[in-house]
Design a protein around this motif. Structure first.
Motif, PDB file in Angstrom:
ATOM      1  N   ILE A  74      23.451  54.869  90.533  1.00  0.00           N
ATOM      2  CA  ILE A  74      21.991  54.854  90.623  1.00  0.00           C
ATOM      3  C   ILE A  74      21.348  54.541  89.280  1.00  0.00           C
ATOM      4  CG2 ILE A  74      21.952  56.467  92.531  1.00  0.00           C
ATOM      5  CD1 ILE A  74      20.961  58.582  90.460  1.00  0.00           C
ATOM      6  N   THR A 113      20.341  51.808  88.234  1.00  0.00           N
ATOM      7  CA  THR A 113      19.516  50.622  88.313  1.00  0.00           C
ATOM      8  C   THR A 113      18.160  50.847  87.649  1.00  0.00           C
ATOM      9  OG1 THR A 113      20.547  50.178  90.437  1.00  0.00           O
ATOM     10  CG2 THR A 113      18.588  48.897  89.897  1.00  0.00           C
ATOM     11  N   THR A 114      17.777  49.929  86.755  1.00  0.00           N
ATOM     12  CA  THR A 114      16.477  50.012  86.107  1.00  0.00           C
ATOM     13  C   THR A 114      15.445  49.274  86.931  1.00  0.00           C
ATOM     14  OG1 THR A 114      16.828  47.984  84.854  1.00  0.00           O
ATOM     15  CG2 THR A 114      17.628  50.036  83.865  1.00  0.00           C
ATOM     16  N   THR A 133      15.954  46.324  89.721  1.00  0.00           N
ATOM     17  CA  THR A 133      15.402  46.380  91.062  1.00  0.00           C
ATOM     18  C   THR A 133      14.706  45.071  91.407  1.00  0.00           C
ATOM     19  OG1 THR A 133      15.094  48.773  90.946  1.00  0.00           O
ATOM     20  CG2 THR A 133      13.791  47.588  92.581  1.00  0.00           C
ATOM     21  N   ARG A 138      16.491  52.591  93.463  1.00  0.00           N
ATOM     22  CA  ARG A 138      17.752  52.644  92.709  1.00  0.00           C
ATOM     23  C   ARG A 138      18.970  52.548  93.625  1.00  0.00           C
ATOM     24  NH1 ARG A 138      16.621  57.105  87.878  1.00  0.00           N
ATOM     25  NH2 ARG A 138      14.561  56.321  87.284  1.00  0.00           N
TER      26      ARG A 138
END
Length: 247
Positions: free
Chosen positions: A31, A33-34, A38, A74
């Motif tokens: 998770i 993900t920035t 995204t 995320r």
């Protein structure tokens, strides 16, 4: 080499961080993900991250805004990115829908099969999940899905009890589903991780995510409370559409 206390702590911290990162990556549920990642997942690659059909806080008090934001931006974004990265190796797969990939896992090349199973399942499951919830939802089902539930389970209350029981008993991470079986009848089942009923030849009409990331910020370890609250978010119109499409 002689380590003083400060150097030892720095090295120990680095080692722990590396082990933790490896564990997160191995879990298939990264998770990190920035926001920019995204956006990449939304705008590039064959598969796209669908936007939420409502605001992050629209399902409160049943599901909190922060959970919705992390869950969609995320977790789901990471599944889309990982799926696109996998199929980029095989251009012939880009013409297939995620449903086709999941129904025919034996046709997916061995070296990406697990990645497609985990992330293709994650993408498909979550795309359904956002759609079957709605602000001011809930209540008892109406239409053809109500008839199917009453025929299979006797009444809605019994279906809800069995569904919640299946979700509560799912050990670890997974989903609980109402599916249409190949014989046309509906039933309750659960799957591990991001597996989809499509892999077993069944059609997922509705499902609830019982991974901890779906509820832990608000409910902590009280999965049963989350399952109870979730019924207040359901979009029965959309579920009826999925039931009709499953025929």
């Amino acid at each position: 080499m002689i380590l003083n206390r400060r150097n030892f702590l720095v090295l120990a911290g680095s080692t722990i961080g590396a082990v933790t990162l490896g564990a997160c990556q191995a879990s298939g549920d990264n998770i990190t993900t920035t926001e920019s990642e995204t956006n990449v997942a939304q705008n590039t690659g064959f598969f796209k991250l669908p936007p939420l059909p409502y605001s992050y806080d629209a399902l409160e008090p049943h599901i909190d805004a922060r959970t919705m934001q992390i869950h969609h931006d995320r977790h789901h974004a990471a599944y889309v990115k990982n799926l696109n990265d996998a199929i980029a190796k095989y251009p012939n797969l880009k013409g297939q829908t995620v449903e086709q990939l999941l129904r025919n896992m034996d046709n997916v090349p061995q070296d990406i099969r697990t990645t497609v199973r985990n992330n293709g399942g994650g993408h498909y499951n979550h795309s359904m999940f956002w759609e079957i919830m709605t602000p001011n939802g809930g209540g008892e089902p109406t239409g053809e899905i109500a008839t199917a539930i009453n025929t299979a389970f006797g009444n809605f209350a019994e279906f809800k009890r069995l569904f919640n029981q299946s979700g509560t008993r799912r050990f670890g991470s997974g989903w609980v589903w109402l599916v249409r079986n190949p014989d046309g009848k509906v039933g309750v089942m659960s799957t591990a991780n991001q597996d989809s009923p499509l892999m077993e030849g069944k059609y997922p009409i509705m499902g609830n995510d019982v991974w901890e990331h779906a509820y832990y910020l608000k409910y902590q370890n009280r999965r049963a409370d989350y399952l109870d609250a979730w019924w207040n978010t359901l979009n029965w119109d959309e579920i009826n559409k999925r039931f009709a499409a499953s025929a």
